[in-house]
Design a protein around this motif. Structure first.
Motif, PDB file in Angstrom:
ATOM      1  N   ARG A   1       0.814  -1.219   0.000  1.00 10.16           N
ATOM      2  CA  ARG A   1       0.000   0.000   0.000  1.00 10.16           C
ATOM      3  C   ARG A   1       0.851   1.275   0.000  1.00 10.16           C
ATOM      4  O   ARG A   1       0.307   2.372   0.107  1.00 10.16           O
ATOM      5  N   GLY A   2       2.160   1.122  -0.096  1.00 12.40           N
ATOM      6  CA  GLY A   2       3.027   2.295  -0.137  1.00 12.40           C
ATOM      7  C   GLY A   2       3.158   3.019   1.196  1.00 12.40           C
ATOM      8  O   GLY A   2       3.392   4.228   1.237  1.00 12.40           O
ATOM      9  N   ILE A   3       3.013   2.294   2.296  1.00 12.60           N
ATOM     10  CA  ILE A   3       3.133   2.877   3.642  1.00 12.60           C
ATOM     11  C   ILE A   3       4.542   2.625   4.163  1.00 12.60           C
ATOM     12  O   ILE A   3       4.942   1.481   4.368  1.00 12.60           O
ATOM     13  N   ASP A   4       5.325   3.679   4.345  1.00  8.15           N
ATOM     14  CA  ASP A   4       6.676   3.545   4.884  1.00  8.15           C
ATOM     15  C   ASP A   4       6.632   3.275   6.379  1.00  8.15           C
ATOM     16  O   ASP A   4       5.742   3.752   7.084  1.00  8.15           O
ATOM     17  N   VAL A   5       7.624   2.526   6.856  1.00  8.76           N
ATOM     18  CA  VAL A   5       7.775   2.259   8.286  1.00  8.76           C
ATOM     19  C   VAL A   5       9.109   2.852   8.734  1.00  8.76           C
ATOM     20  O   VAL A   5      10.161   2.476   8.223  1.00  8.76           O
ATOM     21  N   SER A   6       9.064   3.812   9.663  1.00  9.82           N
ATOM     22  CA  SER A   6      10.269   4.464  10.163  1.00  9.82           C
ATOM     23  C   SER A   6      10.604   3.915  11.547  1.00  9.82           C
ATOM     24  O   SER A   6       9.711   3.699  12.367  1.00  9.82           O
ATOM     25  N   TYR A   7      11.902   3.717  11.798  1.00  7.87           N
ATOM     26  CA  TYR A   7      12.345   3.103  13.044  1.00  7.87           C
ATOM     27  C   TYR A   7      13.184   4.097  13.856  1.00  7.87           C
ATOM     28  O   TYR A   7      14.096   4.732  13.329  1.00  7.87           O
ATOM     29  N   PHE A   8      12.843   4.190  15.153  1.00  6.37           N
ATOM     30  CA  PHE A   8      13.571   5.060  16.079  1.00  6.37           C
ATOM     31  C   PHE A   8      14.013   4.238  17.286  1.00  6.37           C
ATOM     32  O   PHE A   8      13.351   3.269  17.670  1.00  6.37           O
ATOM     33  N   SER A   9      15.129   4.642  17.887  1.00  3.47           N
ATOM     34  CA  SER A   9      15.526   4.032  19.154  1.00  3.47           C
ATOM     35  C   SER A   9      14.576   4.507  20.246  1.00  3.47           C
ATOM     36  O   SER A   9      13.785   5.435  20.046  1.00  3.47           O
ATOM     37  N   HIS A  10      14.678   3.924  21.429  1.00  3.78           N
ATOM     38  CA  HIS A  10      13.803   4.314  22.538  1.00  3.78           C
ATOM     39  C   HIS A  10      13.995   5.782  22.905  1.00  3.78           C
ATOM     40  O   HIS A  10      13.056   6.464  23.330  1.00  3.78           O
ATOM     41  N   SER A  11      15.215   6.303  22.712  1.00  6.27           N
ATOM     42  CA  SER A  11      15.493   7.697  23.049  1.00  6.27           C
ATOM     43  C   SER A  11      15.092   8.663  21.935  1.00  6.27           C
ATOM     44  O   SER A  11      15.208   9.876  22.093  1.00  6.27           O
ATOM     45  N   GLY A  12      14.627   8.116  20.790  1.00  8.48           N
ATOM     46  CA  GLY A  12      14.173   8.977  19.709  1.00  8.48           C
ATOM     47  C   GLY A  12      15.154   9.141  18.573  1.00  8.48           C
ATOM     48  O   GLY A  12      14.912   9.908  17.645  1.00  8.48           O
ATOM     49  N   LYS A  13      16.275   8.416  18.566  1.00 10.21           N
ATOM     50  CA  LYS A  13      17.236   8.504  17.466  1.00 10.21           C
ATOM     51  C   LYS A  13      16.683   7.809  16.233  1.00 10.21           C
ATOM     52  O   LYS A  13      16.210   6.676  16.307  1.00 10.21           O
ATOM     53  N   TYR A  14      16.737   8.492  15.097  1.00  8.79           N
ATOM     54  CA  TYR A  14      16.235   7.917  13.844  1.00  8.79           C
ATOM     55  C   TYR A  14      17.211   6.863  13.344  1.00  8.79           C
ATOM     56  O   TYR A  14      18.402   7.127  13.174  1.00  8.79           O
ATOM     57  N   LEU A  15      16.725   5.646  13.099  1.00  8.85           N
ATOM     58  CA  LEU A  15      17.568   4.534  12.683  1.00  8.85           C
ATOM     59  C   LEU A  15      17.463   4.224  11.197  1.00  8.85           C
ATOM     60  O   LEU A  15      18.414   3.748  10.582  1.00  8.85           O
TER      61      LEU A  15
END
Length: 333
Positions: free
Chosen positions: A59-73
């Protein structure tokens, strides 16, 4: 269309027909139709099932991942058309030192102009802080930018002006927290924690927009090549730090939307938002990014970011000079 944020540690994101459901220990925490989801942001220890990933990619939905502290992975995105011709032009642009230096100057000049605009547009009534002196200093350094001959010299001007700007930033705050300048990795006070988190979310927005246009995000013009660093994303983030992130942080603190009870203050000195504070931040961030107001000429910041990446694409493909996003009606050129 909404961005779904999931930060409940130990939760699982699963597929159920045409919906995503978030569960933990057998209990259903949330349920949302796929048609209403634009992006999913996963923070910390949250599992995403293969079935859920598959349907989001379809469906073209991106999944973004962050650490628990909010760092973009990073993020997972559906396979899209890769414009190899754009990347060839981008590589050629990068290898041309004159073009690369010119672009670096454009990025820094625009950032300093946005910083100056922030100081000029702030309501200083009742404050005895001499912000005009800061503006005069920044304008003096800005006038020397065109004569710089290396990227390091350009970055030097950017660093000096940023130090002056953040020296004034704390005087724009009317809240329970003090701000003595930028610190990070990790942030050591609530204001820096908010600034860093806002920059992280902004970097995610820009990275996704650049990826959608088929850019090579690891080739920047101001920020040099470094293993694992999305230098082009950092370049484009520069034009949005003040209008998007810094203004939002001032708004959240001065309007008392976030306060001292929304932060965790562990003994190791690092400061992060607690669960309720993070929930508030995500909610306000979405309002900020999707809102349409006079400051954006009726457009949302999310729309403007995509518009700017498309403009960058045209500039590189046509061999033209890129024009970054400027706050208000001031001239950055």
């Amino acid at each position: 269309m909404a961005v779904l944020y999931v930060r409940e540690q130990g939760a699982s994101i699963q597929k159920s027909g045409e919906r995503l459901i978030v569960t933990k220990n057998g209990a259903r925490l949330l349920e949302m139709p796929l048609i209403h989801i634009e992006n999913v942001s996963v923070v910390g220890n949250v599992q995403v099932t293969t079935q859920a990933l598959h349907i989001m990619m379809e469906r073209g939905i991106d999944v973004s991942y962050f650490s628990h502290s909010g760092k973009y992975l990073g993020h997972t995105a559906a396979e899209s058309s890769k414009n190899i011709f754009l990347r060839l032009e981008q590589y050629e642009y990068y290898l041309n030192e004159e073009k690369r230096l010119s672009m670096a100057k454009v990025i820094v000049k625009n950032k300093i102009c946005n910083q100056i605009a922030m100081l000029k547009r702030h309501r200083w009534q009742g404050s005895d802080y001499n912000w005009k002196k800061d503006v005069q200093q920044m304008e003096k350094y800005l006038s020397t930018l065109d004569a710089k001959e290396t990227a390091n010299e350009v970055l030097g001007i950017e660093g000096i002006c940023s130090n002056i700007y953040f020296g004034a930033f704390g005087n724009m705050l009317k809240c329970d927290f003090s701000f003595q300048g930028r610190n990070r990795r990790p942030p050591k006070d609530p204001v820096n924690a908010l600034i860093s988190l806002a920059y992280t979310f902004l970097t995610k927005e820009v990275s996704n927009a650049l990826d959608a246009e088929s850019f090579e995000v690891y080739f920047g013009f101001l920020h040099g090549i470094r293993y694992g660093r999305k230098s082009l994303a950092l370049d484009i983030v520069e034009e949005f730090r003040q209008p998007v992130a810094d203004r939002m942080v001032i708004f959240l603190l001065n309007k008392r939307i976030l306060g001292k009870y929304d932060f965790e203050l562990p003994e190791d000195g690092s400061v992060t938002l607690n669960e309720e504070g993070f929930r508030k931040f995500c909610s306000e961030y979405e309002k900020w990014m999707n809102g349409k107001n006079a400051a954006t000429d009726g457009n949302s910041y999310r729309t403007i970011i995509h518009s700017q990446t498309a403009k960058l694409k045209r500039a590189i493909m046509r061999g033209e000079q890129y024009e970054p996003y400027c706050m208000g009606n001031h001239v950055c050129g």
